[in-house]
Every structure is written in C-alpha cells, then in structure tokens.
Design a protein around this motif. Structure first.
Motif, PDB file in Angstrom:
ATOM      1  N   THR A 471       0.729  -1.213   0.037  1.00 59.92           N
ATOM      2  CA  THR A 471      -0.142   0.197   0.035  1.00 59.92           C
ATOM      3  C   THR A 471       0.832   1.297  -0.105  1.00 59.92           C
ATOM      4  N   GLN A 472       1.743   1.254   0.848  1.00 60.52           N
ATOM      5  CA  GLN A 472       2.888   2.388   0.905  1.00 60.52           C
ATOM      6  C   GLN A 472       3.645   2.660  -0.281  1.00 60.52           C
ATOM      7  N   MET A 473       4.025   1.675  -0.892  1.00 56.04           N
ATOM      8  CA  MET A 473       4.943   1.672  -2.002  1.00 56.04           C
ATOM      9  C   MET A 473       3.905   2.400  -3.205  1.00 56.04           C
ATOM     10  N   LEU A 474       2.877   2.017  -3.504  1.00 58.15           N
ATOM     11  CA  LEU A 474       1.924   2.436  -4.396  1.00 58.15           C
ATOM     12  C   LEU A 474       1.318   3.907  -3.980  1.00 58.15           C
ATOM     13  N   ASN A 475       1.225   4.119  -2.927  1.00 56.06           N
ATOM     14  CA  ASN A 475       0.888   5.435  -2.384  1.00 56.06           C
ATOM     15  C   ASN A 475       1.944   6.395  -2.766  1.00 56.06           C
ATOM     16  N   LEU A 476       3.057   6.163  -2.378  1.00 57.37           N
ATOM     17  CA  LEU A 476       4.458   7.079  -2.801  1.00 57.37           C
ATOM     18  C   LEU A 476       4.307   7.250  -4.284  1.00 57.37           C
ATOM     19  N   ALA A 477       4.238   6.081  -5.141  1.00 60.32           N
ATOM     20  CA  ALA A 477       4.164   6.271  -6.723  1.00 60.32           C
ATOM     21  C   ALA A 477       3.293   7.426  -7.116  1.00 60.32           C
ATOM     22  N   ILE A 478       2.068   7.278  -6.149  1.00 60.82           N
ATOM     23  CA  ILE A 478       0.935   8.249  -6.816  1.00 60.82           C
ATOM     24  C   ILE A 478       1.338   9.742  -6.419  1.00 60.82           C
ATOM     25  N   ILE A 479       1.774   9.828  -4.971  1.00 64.02           N
ATOM     26  CA  ILE A 479       2.261  11.124  -4.536  1.00 64.02           C
ATOM     27  C   ILE A 479       3.312  11.508  -5.577  1.00 64.02           C
ATOM     28  N   GLU A 480       4.247  10.952  -5.991  1.00 67.20           N
ATOM     29  CA  GLU A 480       5.287  11.270  -6.968  1.00 67.20           C
ATOM     30  C   GLU A 480       4.735  12.050  -8.319  1.00 67.20           C
ATOM     31  N   GLU A 481       3.770  11.221  -8.776  1.00 67.62           N
ATOM     32  CA  GLU A 481       3.080  11.536 -10.013  1.00 67.62           C
ATOM     33  C   GLU A 481       2.135  12.872  -9.757  1.00 67.62           C
ATOM     34  N   ASN A 482       1.613  12.857  -8.594  1.00 67.71           N
ATOM     35  CA  ASN A 482       0.752  14.204  -8.294  1.00 67.71           C
ATOM     36  C   ASN A 482       1.604  15.351  -7.942  1.00 67.71           C
ATOM     37  N   LEU A 486       1.365  18.799  -9.995  1.00 69.08           N
ATOM     38  CA  LEU A 486       1.184  19.924  -9.434  1.00 69.08           C
ATOM     39  C   LEU A 486       2.229  21.123  -9.707  1.00 69.08           C
ATOM     40  N   GLN A 487       3.410  20.713  -9.771  1.00 65.77           N
ATOM     41  CA  GLN A 487       4.485  21.546 -10.092  1.00 65.77           C
ATOM     42  C   GLN A 487       4.278  22.069 -11.695  1.00 65.77           C
ATOM     43  N   ALA A 488       3.813  21.122 -12.708  1.00 62.13           N
ATOM     44  CA  ALA A 488       3.652  21.498 -14.094  1.00 62.13           C
ATOM     45  C   ALA A 488       2.353  22.549 -14.139  1.00 62.13           C
ATOM     46  N   THR A 489       1.383  22.223 -13.144  1.00 62.79           N
ATOM     47  CA  THR A 489       0.239  23.153 -13.463  1.00 62.79           C
ATOM     48  C   THR A 489       0.381  24.428 -12.811  1.00 62.79           C
ATOM     49  N   LEU A 490       1.159  24.605 -11.744  1.00 64.04           N
ATOM     50  CA  LEU A 490       1.463  25.848 -10.949  1.00 64.04           C
ATOM     51  C   LEU A 490       2.320  26.662 -12.232  1.00 64.04           C
ATOM     52  N   MET A 491       3.073  26.242 -12.811  1.00 68.57           N
ATOM     53  CA  MET A 491       3.830  26.991 -13.688  1.00 68.57           C
ATOM     54  C   MET A 491       3.077  27.518 -14.962  1.00 68.57           C
ATOM     55  N   THR A 492       1.892  26.869 -14.952  1.00 68.99           N
ATOM     56  CA  THR A 492       1.187  27.505 -16.382  1.00 68.99           C
ATOM     57  C   THR A 492      -0.084  28.557 -15.927  1.00 68.99           C
ATOM     58  N   ILE A 493      -0.327  28.356 -14.308  1.00 71.10           N
ATOM     59  CA  ILE A 493      -1.731  29.110 -14.179  1.00 71.10           C
ATOM     60  C   ILE A 493      -1.258  30.524 -13.443  1.00 71.10           C
ATOM     61  N   ASN A 494      -2.036  31.376 -13.387  1.00 72.07           N
ATOM     62  CA  ASN A 494      -2.177  32.498 -12.523  1.00 72.07           C
ATOM     63  C   ASN A 494      -3.083  32.242 -11.367  1.00 72.07           C
ATOM     64  N   ILE A 509      -2.821  18.999  -2.849  1.00 71.83           N
ATOM     65  CA  ILE A 509      -1.532  19.247  -1.945  1.00 71.83           C
ATOM     66  C   ILE A 509      -1.941  18.468  -0.553  1.00 71.83           C
ATOM     67  N   ALA A 510      -3.310  18.630  -0.397  1.00 76.82           N
ATOM     68  CA  ALA A 510      -3.819  18.108   1.067  1.00 76.82           C
ATOM     69  C   ALA A 510      -3.373  16.743   0.942  1.00 76.82           C
ATOM     70  N   GLU A 511      -3.952  15.958  -0.213  1.00 75.85           N
ATOM     71  CA  GLU A 511      -3.778  14.642  -0.366  1.00 75.85           C
ATOM     72  C   GLU A 511      -2.381  14.132  -0.499  1.00 75.85           C
ATOM     73  N   CYS A 512      -1.653  14.913  -1.134  1.00 71.79           N
ATOM     74  CA  CYS A 512      -0.155  14.460  -0.832  1.00 71.79           C
ATOM     75  C   CYS A 512       0.310  14.395   0.448  1.00 71.79           C
ATOM     76  N   ALA A 513       0.154  15.660   1.129  1.00 73.85           N
ATOM     77  CA  ALA A 513       0.777  15.600   2.414  1.00 73.85           C
ATOM     78  C   ALA A 513       0.076  14.743   3.401  1.00 73.85           C
ATOM     79  N   ASP A 514      -1.158  14.373   3.242  1.00 75.21           N
ATOM     80  CA  ASP A 514      -1.912  13.232   3.950  1.00 75.21           C
ATOM     81  C   ASP A 514      -0.801  11.697   3.821  1.00 75.21           C
ATOM     82  N   GLY A 515      -0.799  11.488   2.453  1.00 75.01           N
ATOM     83  CA  GLY A 515       0.094  10.353   2.141  1.00 75.01           C
ATOM     84  C   GLY A 515       1.162  10.264   2.494  1.00 75.01           C
ATOM     85  N   ILE A 516       2.003  11.492   2.434  1.00 75.66           N
ATOM     86  CA  ILE A 516       3.398  11.414   3.035  1.00 75.66           C
ATOM     87  C   ILE A 516       3.490  11.306   4.535  1.00 75.66           C
ATOM     88  N   GLU A 517       2.494  11.789   5.356  1.00 71.28           N
ATOM     89  CA  GLU A 517       2.292  11.493   6.400  1.00 71.28           C
ATOM     90  C   GLU A 517       2.128   9.972   6.820  1.00 71.28           C
TER      91      GLU A 517
END
Ligand SMILES: C[S@@+](CC[C@H](N)C(=O)[O-])C[C@H]1O[C@@H](n2cnc3c(N)ncnc32)[C@H](O)[C@@H]1O
Length: 618
Positions: A471-482, A486-494, A509-517
């Motif tokens: 569960t944790q390996m997959l959790n981190l794989a999805i966080i990595e993707e997210n 997010l990084q890409a999206t933030l570069m393109t929007i105002n 972001i909240a989901e990522c933080a929760d997953g890393i926790e």
C-alpha cells in the motif's frame, strides 16, 4: 591516456576514525565464518549519527557510462567520457549493434530508439547471441529481464576492464582481486552456495557473449585468447573480474577497497553518500554505532522498505546471496505469547483476519484507510518471514491468534486463510510493478498507466490495509506523480485569476501531505535504524517546493514545517548545495515577510477571513 585516470584512481582513507577506527574482520555470523571466506567491516571506535566513518575513492569504475536518464546521456555526449564510450563500443563487432543494422524503420524512429537505448546503457543496443539468451532462459529461476540486465552489466564490465586494465604500480589490481567473489567450480551444497553458483553461471555466460561478440584485434578479444603476464589465462582473470564486479560494485560500477567490504543488512546502521567531489564516496554512520559492532549498509534501494519475500528475491536475483541479517532471521518484531520464536515481518502487517473478519473478498471499508488517531481499534497481525503463502502464517499480537493458509476447519477459518493468499498476490503484483519500473514507461499511455496504479493501490489497500508495504509503495508512486503534475500546473496558471483551479490544487496538495504523513508513520513502524527521511526526503522536498511556489505566507510556513522533518537528515547526509535548498525552502516565508517590511507594505494583505492573500513568487 587521460581516460585511464578517470577509470582507476588511488584509494584514500580519511575521516575522524581514519584507518585506525576500523578493522576488516571475519564476518560476525557464525555460519559464514565457517566458510572462511566472508569478511566485514567493524567499528573500532564509537560513532554518532552522521559521523564520517571513512572516505574513499573507487579502485576501479567498471561501468561509469551506464546511464539511467536521457539528460545525463546527453551530457555525456559532450564530455570527455564519450571517447571512453567509443573505445568500449569498439571492442565489439560493429554489426552486433542494432543501431548499425539496416532496417525498414524511418530515420526518425531510429533516432528515437537510439536515444532511448543510449540512455539505458553504453551497450544497450548490443544484440546478445541467441544461444546465450536461450541458455539464460533455460537455467535461471529469476526474472529474465533482471538477469539480462545483469548479463549486459557484466559484459560492459569485462569490456571496460579489457580496454583499460589497471596498472599495478599502486597495487590497485591486487586490491581489486582480493575482494570477495564466489568460488569458481564450488559444489552447490546448500541454498546459499547454490545462489552464489548462479552468479558464476551468469559470469560464464557473459564470457561466452564476449567471445561471440568481440571484434578481432581488440583488447577484449586478446584477453580472452592470450595468457596474461602472470601466466594466468586471460579468460579466467576476466571471469573472476566479472564476479568481483557482480558482488562488489556500487552504482556506476564503482568498486572500493574498503567500502566494498561492507556487508548488507535489511536494518543497516550506515549509508554511503557522495563526497565533496563526485569521485569520492563517504561511508557515514546512520545511527549511533558502538565500538566492535559490524558496520552494515543496504544493497536494496527503496525495496529496503518492502516485506521479507521481496527483499530476499531482489538480493538473490541482483546480488546472488540469501540475506542472513537480523531483520531476516531473528525475531525483532513484537513477541507473540505462547508461540515458538519466529522471525516476523513488520513490513507485511495486516489487520488480523480473525479480529477483523473480511466481508466477502475485501477488507471492510472502515479498515481500508486506518489511521492511528482514529477511535477504531484495529489489531494487526504480523506475517512470518517466508517466501510462499504457506510459509507466511499470520500472528496477531492482540488476540494471539494464528492464521495459516491450508487449515482444515470451518469455512470461516478457510476464509481467514485466504487473506494470506491475497496478501501474497498483492506482494507479487507490486514487486513485478516495481521491477518493470512502469512509472518510467508510462509516457506512451499515461492515463492507462495511472489507472492501473490506482486500481493496484485499491487492491493492495483493500487486501492489506495501510500498514502493509505494498500500500505504501503505491501510495508514494501516486504522490510522486501528483507532485510532478502539481508542479507543472502551477507553472502555467495564474493563482489570482484561476480560483477554481486553485481549489483543486489545494485539495491535491492536502492529499499528498496526507499520503506522505502515512508513509512516515509506516516507516517508523518498521523500527529501523535509518531516519524515515532516508526514504521520504525527495517527497517532502517536492511538497515543500510546491508550497513555497504558492507564494503566500501561510503555505510557505506550512512548507517550512514539512521541511523541518527532513532538516536533520539533510544536515547530516546531504551535500552543501542541497542543504542550501533545504534552508531556502524552510525560510521562504520569512524572506517574503522581510521583503514586505523593506518595501513598507507593513504586513500581508488580508482577505477578510484571516487568510493571507496569495501572491505569485516572482
Ligand atoms: C560486497 S561483498 C561484502 C563483503 C564480503 N563479505 C567480503 O568478504 O568481502 C558482498 C557479499 O557479502 C556477502 N553478504 C553481504 N551481506 C550479506 C548478508 N546480509 N547475508 C549474507 N551474506 C551477505 C554475500 O556473499 C555478498 O555477495
């Protein structure tokens, strides 16, 4: 001749302990002492977390041209190393490279293929002889992909060694040939030796490939057919060299005089990090180490955080040994009252099938995302160390119940037993998924890849719960993707104009933080010597970067709080450049406030609800 210097440098030992702080000794493990072959490194003084134990340059680098990222390969094309690359490729018959073979493919297709191959390895497009591949398929019990990759590494090591043999003026060659390798022609009298003899078989196959593929009048061809100075057959020397490479090389084919003597443990007390120059490595204490204790590192990358069967499979396939470390052999898990002492796998704990009977095939919904602070009391069962479902009975620390796969009894008992089969299936699937490195192949069909990861996660979570490694390996794989998205999206929007998009971003972001926790809590539950940041550093940094990028004080402060969790690790194990990044992210909110004071803004604008207004970071 400059390349020779790149490939072979003198070993230097420094650091607080210097050579006197260490001794190379026979392996502490009784069983291995009996073989009289195995050595290890032992602390001759006390160390604290982060202390340098020794600093060393490699004796030899046998595949420093094997690349994993396209960027790096592109850099190499412009570096002096590219001439080394050509020398190594010139050892082989040029018609043996796919890139030199005529095909009906268009130039564009070929270019793309070449680029992919060059990023995989200097010899990534070398066509291996069919009969060798057939032998490999017939003899190996491990994954063919992994064994073919190993075979290619061995061929590259042999070609590099033949093209750039070390001079023995500084004793480098003697030091190299002193290192551990399995005995050639040894009886495979037990499982441990059998595994080592698989390495010998693979090395012989690599020699056979070299014989078939070496171009006439090259150093590789000559070393396979002529006697060397010491009267030893060149072929035998190469075979030994390949085995030494196979058992002792670090990433990039680096082999060290002392660091290569450090044994593996699935609960290591030391790590090897890059030194001030990229050609120097430092062995560092990952926790306090007492005088006399054996110093161990991990040969597993992220699989260190996986369960017993995966760690063993990986070490057998890639390093050709059966791990006998404490975590794999001794009961370092929670004691089970009334049970004979067994080794328990903390990475494979699942909600006890007896205390929490599954409804139908899957775990109850309320157990799927179990959290420590929840009122719900969940009792966990630990899996016995073992490779198959039959060997992995579960012990519950709460009800003291034992669940086994094949038990005669009630339907309910059988249903409980099936949980172990589901767990084993999830472990196999996630292992295959990790080995195929699917995240990197996803470019071609990104959406399908993501859907598969998510459904695999659903399956692992539903079967095993959130304290199981799958569960944790997959959790981190999805966080990595997210985080990347997010990084890409933030570069393109105002952010100020796109309120709706920002809502979604905050949710992600909240989901990522929760997953890393959750990953932190899982890492702590393993009770390893290593700081969880050893595994989670990059994820925390990714999250911190995004939060700082949002530009408002509140987000930046929150980012700083996250960074605090990896700061100790960064200060002790990361280079100066990374320490600066850590400090910049941690203190970004202060800088923002300081700038406002300087500009006379007198504070951050308020949106009326107590939240600082978001501003883009210029
Ligand atoms: C890089 S060498 C380590 C030093 C080696 N023991 C020596 O005598 O030089 C790796 C080899 O050590 C042995 N080894 C290392 N860690 C081990 C472990 N945890 N369990 C069993 N064997 C191990 C295996 O034979 C492996 O191929």
């Amino acid at each position: 001749m400059t390349e020779v210097r790149i490939l072979f440098s003198t070993t230097t030992i420094s650091g607080p302990s210097s050579a006197s702080g260490l001794r190379i000794d026979e392996h502490s493990c009784e069983d291995q002492c009996r073989r009289g072959q195995q050595y290890g490194l032992f602390a001759a003084t006390d160390y604290s977390e982060g202390d340098d134990i020794l600093t060393e340059s490699p004796i030899v680098i046998l595949s420093h041209l094997v690349e994993t990222s396209t960027n790096h390969a592109q850099k190499l094309e412009n570096s002096p190393g590219s001439s080394v690359k050509n020398v190594i490729r010139s050892q082989f018959d040029q018609s043996s490279f796919t890139s030199n073979q005529k095909s009906h493919k268009t130039d564009d297709e070929l270019e793309h293929k070449k680029e992919k191959e060059s990023s995989a390895s200097v010899l990534g497009d070398l066509i291996l002889p069919k009969k060798c591949l057939e032998k490999l398929k017939a003899s190996s019990s491990h994954s063919i992909e992994a064994q073919t990759k190993k075979l290619r590494g061995m061929i590259l090591a042999a070609a590099t060694y033949a093209a750039y043999p070390p001079s023995n003026e500084d004793g480098s060659k003697d030091k190299l040939f002193e290192l551990y390798h399995p005995t050639i022609n040894c009886d495979a009298d037990d499982e441990y030796n059998k595994e080592a003899q698989n390495a010998v078989e693979l090395a012989r196959l690599a020699i056979e490939c070299c014989k078939e593929l070496a171009a006439p009048h090259t150093a590789l061809k000559d070393s396979l057919h002529h006697k060397n100075d010491e009267g030893m057959l060149g072929e035998q020397e190469l075979l030994k060299l390949i085995l030494i490479y196979s058992c002792n090389a670090f990433e990039g084919g680096r082999i060290y005089h002392k660091i290569s003597r450090v044994n593996h443990s699935c609960n290591p007390n030391a790590v090897v990090v890059e030194g001030h120059s990229s050609d120097v490595s430092v062995l560092k204490a990952a926790c306090s180490i007492k005088k006399g204790e054996e110093i161990t590192i991990s040969y597993l990358s992220k699989a260190l955080y996986a369960g017993y069967p995966v760690r063993q499979r990986k070490l057998r396939a890639e390093k050709h040994f059966i791990c006998k470390c404490k975590r794999c052999t001794e009961n370092n898990g929670d004691e089970v009252k009334g049970q004979p002492s067994v080794s328990l796998d903390l990475a494979s704990r699942i909600p006890c099938p007896i205390c929490h009977p599954r409804t139908g095939r899957y775990l109850d919904e309320d157990l799927m995302f179990d959290e420590e602070e929840d009122d719900l009391q969940i009792s966990y069962a630990l899996a016995q160390n073992g490779m198959t479902a039959e060997e992995r009975s579960l012990y519950c620390t709460s009800c003291q119940g034992v669940t086994s796969v094949n038990v005669d009894g009630s339907i309910r008992k059988k249903k409980e037993g099936m949980t172990i089969e589901y767990m084993t299936t999830a472990e196999d699937k996630v292992y295959d998924w990790m080995e195929s490195n699917k995240l990197n192949e996803k470019e071609e069909d990104e959406s399908t890849g993501q859907d598969m990861d998510r459904s695999l996660l659903q399956m692992a979570t539903a079967t095993c719960g959130s304290k199981h490694w799958t569960t944790q390996m997959l959790n981190l794989a999805i966080i990595e993707e997210n985080l990347a998205n997010l990084q890409a999206t933030l570069m393109t929007i105002n952010p100020e104009e796109d309120e709706k998009m920002m809502e979604e971003i905050f949710t992600d972001i909240a989901e990522c933080a929760d997953g890393i926790e959750k990953a932190f809590s899982y890492a702590k539950s393993l009770k390893l010597n290593l700081d969880p940041a050893h595994w989670l550093f990059d994820y925390v940094m990714g999250l911190g970067r995004i939060l700082v990028g949002l530009g408002d004080e509140k987000s930046q402060k929150y980012g700083g709080e996250w960074i605090t969790r990896v700061e100790n690790y960064a200060n002790k194990f990361e280079g100066d450049a990374m320490k600066k990044v850590v400090s910049a992210i941690k203190n970004a909110w202060k800088r923002e406030t300081d700038e406002q004071v300087e500009r006379g803004v007198g504070g951050i604008e308020n949106d009326g609800q107590g939240d600082a207004k978001r501003r883009r970071v210029e």
